[in-house]
Scaffold this active site. Structure first.
Site, PDB file in Angstrom:
ATOM      1  CB  SER A 183      -0.912   0.032   1.230  1.00 14.01           C
ATOM      2  OG  SER A 183      -1.649  -1.159   1.338  1.00 14.01           O
TER       3      SER A 183
HETATM    4  N1  SAH Z   1      -0.452  -4.983   4.149  1.00 14.48           N
HETATM    5  C1  SAH Z   1       0.177  -5.323   2.882  1.00 14.48           C
HETATM    6  C2  SAH Z   1      -0.738  -5.037   1.730  1.00 14.48           C
HETATM    7  C3  SAH Z   1      -0.699  -6.153   0.745  1.00 14.48           C
HETATM    8  S1  SAH Z   1      -2.010  -6.126  -0.455  1.00 14.48           S
HETATM    9  C4  SAH Z   1       1.522  -4.641   2.753  1.00 14.48           C
HETATM   10  O1  SAH Z   1       1.819  -3.743   3.551  1.00 14.48           O
HETATM   11  O2  SAH Z   1       2.318  -5.024   1.883  1.00 14.48           O
HETATM   12  C5  SAH Z   1      -3.235  -7.108   0.342  1.00 14.48           C
HETATM   13  C6  SAH Z   1      -2.868  -8.516   0.693  1.00 14.48           C
HETATM   14  O3  SAH Z   1      -4.056  -9.168   1.119  1.00 14.48           O
HETATM   15  C7  SAH Z   1      -2.305  -9.365  -0.447  1.00 14.48           C
HETATM   16  O4  SAH Z   1      -1.067  -9.882  -0.073  1.00 14.48           O
HETATM   17  C8  SAH Z   1      -3.343 -10.469  -0.624  1.00 14.48           C
HETATM   18  O5  SAH Z   1      -2.799 -11.726  -0.978  1.00 14.48           O
HETATM   19  C9  SAH Z   1      -3.966 -10.527   0.756  1.00 14.48           C
HETATM   20  N2  SAH Z   1      -5.297 -11.123   0.809  1.00 14.48           N
HETATM   21  C10 SAH Z   1      -6.324 -11.010  -0.067  1.00 14.48           C
HETATM   22  N3  SAH Z   1      -7.380 -11.734   0.344  1.00 14.48           N
HETATM   23  C11 SAH Z   1      -7.006 -12.321   1.522  1.00 14.48           C
HETATM   24  C12 SAH Z   1      -7.649 -13.214   2.429  1.00 14.48           C
HETATM   25  N4  SAH Z   1      -8.894 -13.636   2.245  1.00 14.48           N
HETATM   26  N5  SAH Z   1      -6.970 -13.614   3.516  1.00 14.48           N
HETATM   27  C13 SAH Z   1      -5.684 -13.193   3.745  1.00 14.48           C
HETATM   28  N6  SAH Z   1      -5.029 -12.366   2.919  1.00 14.48           N
HETATM   29  C14 SAH Z   1      -5.678 -11.931   1.821  1.00 14.48           C
END
Ligand code: SAH
Length: 213
Positions: free
Chosen positions: A60
């Site tokens: 993000s």
């Molecule tokens: N907090 C992260 C943002 C990553 S983007 C950072 O700082 O890098 C969002 C993430 O949510 C992705 O890695 C994606 O794989 C994960 N995601 C999506 N659906 C999910 C679910 N149902 N359970 C766990 N993770 C999930």
């Protein structure tokens, strides 16, 4: 690229955008965002922009990390136990871990979780527990949580996340499809009533169901 001046510029930008919590600004200023990216992208780590982390996912934008963290800290009475849905690179996890008691973070894509674990170890954060699972169901064994932060957007708020909020617990979550809004949801005491506040339009990757190896 990792110079104090580059990081200071990022902090100034966040302040210009309305981030006021100094604890949050200090932690973002002190945390090496470049280690959460692949080397080819690390020179862009202190730009205020979302960046790819592989598997179609993104780290993000710093503004949104700061904003969500600030909202969470401002609304939660206590932050002993915090659940993050969507570990991704582990960057947001690392920011939370420096500001709250214990962070529980769930990720559905195993290789992302493995990399995040290594990075969190590298910067010496020990108050984090990671789980490979579908975070739409929260982490019932570890709940209830004082706060839950989701970094992936469901179409509708998963009831499991609401159920795992402690009394007066808060949920910060993007909701929607093509158009999304960031919501702050607060459990009223120990009741099953929840107050919702819509904060701002956002763009997150979708919350998907199931897991991948
Ligand atoms: N907090 C992260 C943002 C990553 S983007 C950072 O700082 O890098 C969002 C993430 O949510 C992705 O890695 C994606 O794989 C994960 N995601 C999506 N659906 C999910 C679910 N149902 N359970 C766990 N993770 C999930």
């Amino acid at each position: 690229m990792t110079s104090q001046r580059t990081r200071q510029r990022l902090i100034e930008r966040l302040m210009d955008q309305g981030v006021t919590n100094h604890q949050v600004l200090d932690v973002i200023g002190d945390t090496p965002r470049h280690i959460f990216l692949d080397e080819a992208l690390s020179h862009r780590a202190y730009e205020d922009t979302a960046l790819p982390i592989g598997f179609g996912q993104t780290l993000s934008q710093p503004y949104i990390v700061a904003r969500m963290t600030e909202v969470l800290l401002g609304a939660a009475g206590s932050v002993d136990k915090v659940l993050e849905v969507g570990t991704g690179s582990g960057y947001q996890t690392s920011i939370l871990a420096q500001l709250v008691g214990q962070v529980y973070s769930v990720e559905r894509i195993k290789p992302l979780q493995d990399k995040a674990r290594e990075r969190l170890r590298q910067i010496g954060l020990r108050n984090v527990q990671l789980r490979h699972a579908d975070g739409g169901f929260g982490w019932p064994e570890m709940g209830p949580f004082n706060a839950i932060l989701s970094t992936a957007a469901p179409r509708d708020v998963p009831p499991e996340l609401l159920q795992q909020l402690a009394p007066n617990g808060v949920l910060v979550i993007p909701v929607g499809g093509n158009t999304q809004e960031l919501r702050l949801i607060i459990r009223e005491g120990d009741s099953d009533n929840f107050m919702t506040q819509v904060l701002e339009p956002v763009k997150f990757v979708p919350l998907l169901s199931g897991t991948t190896r």
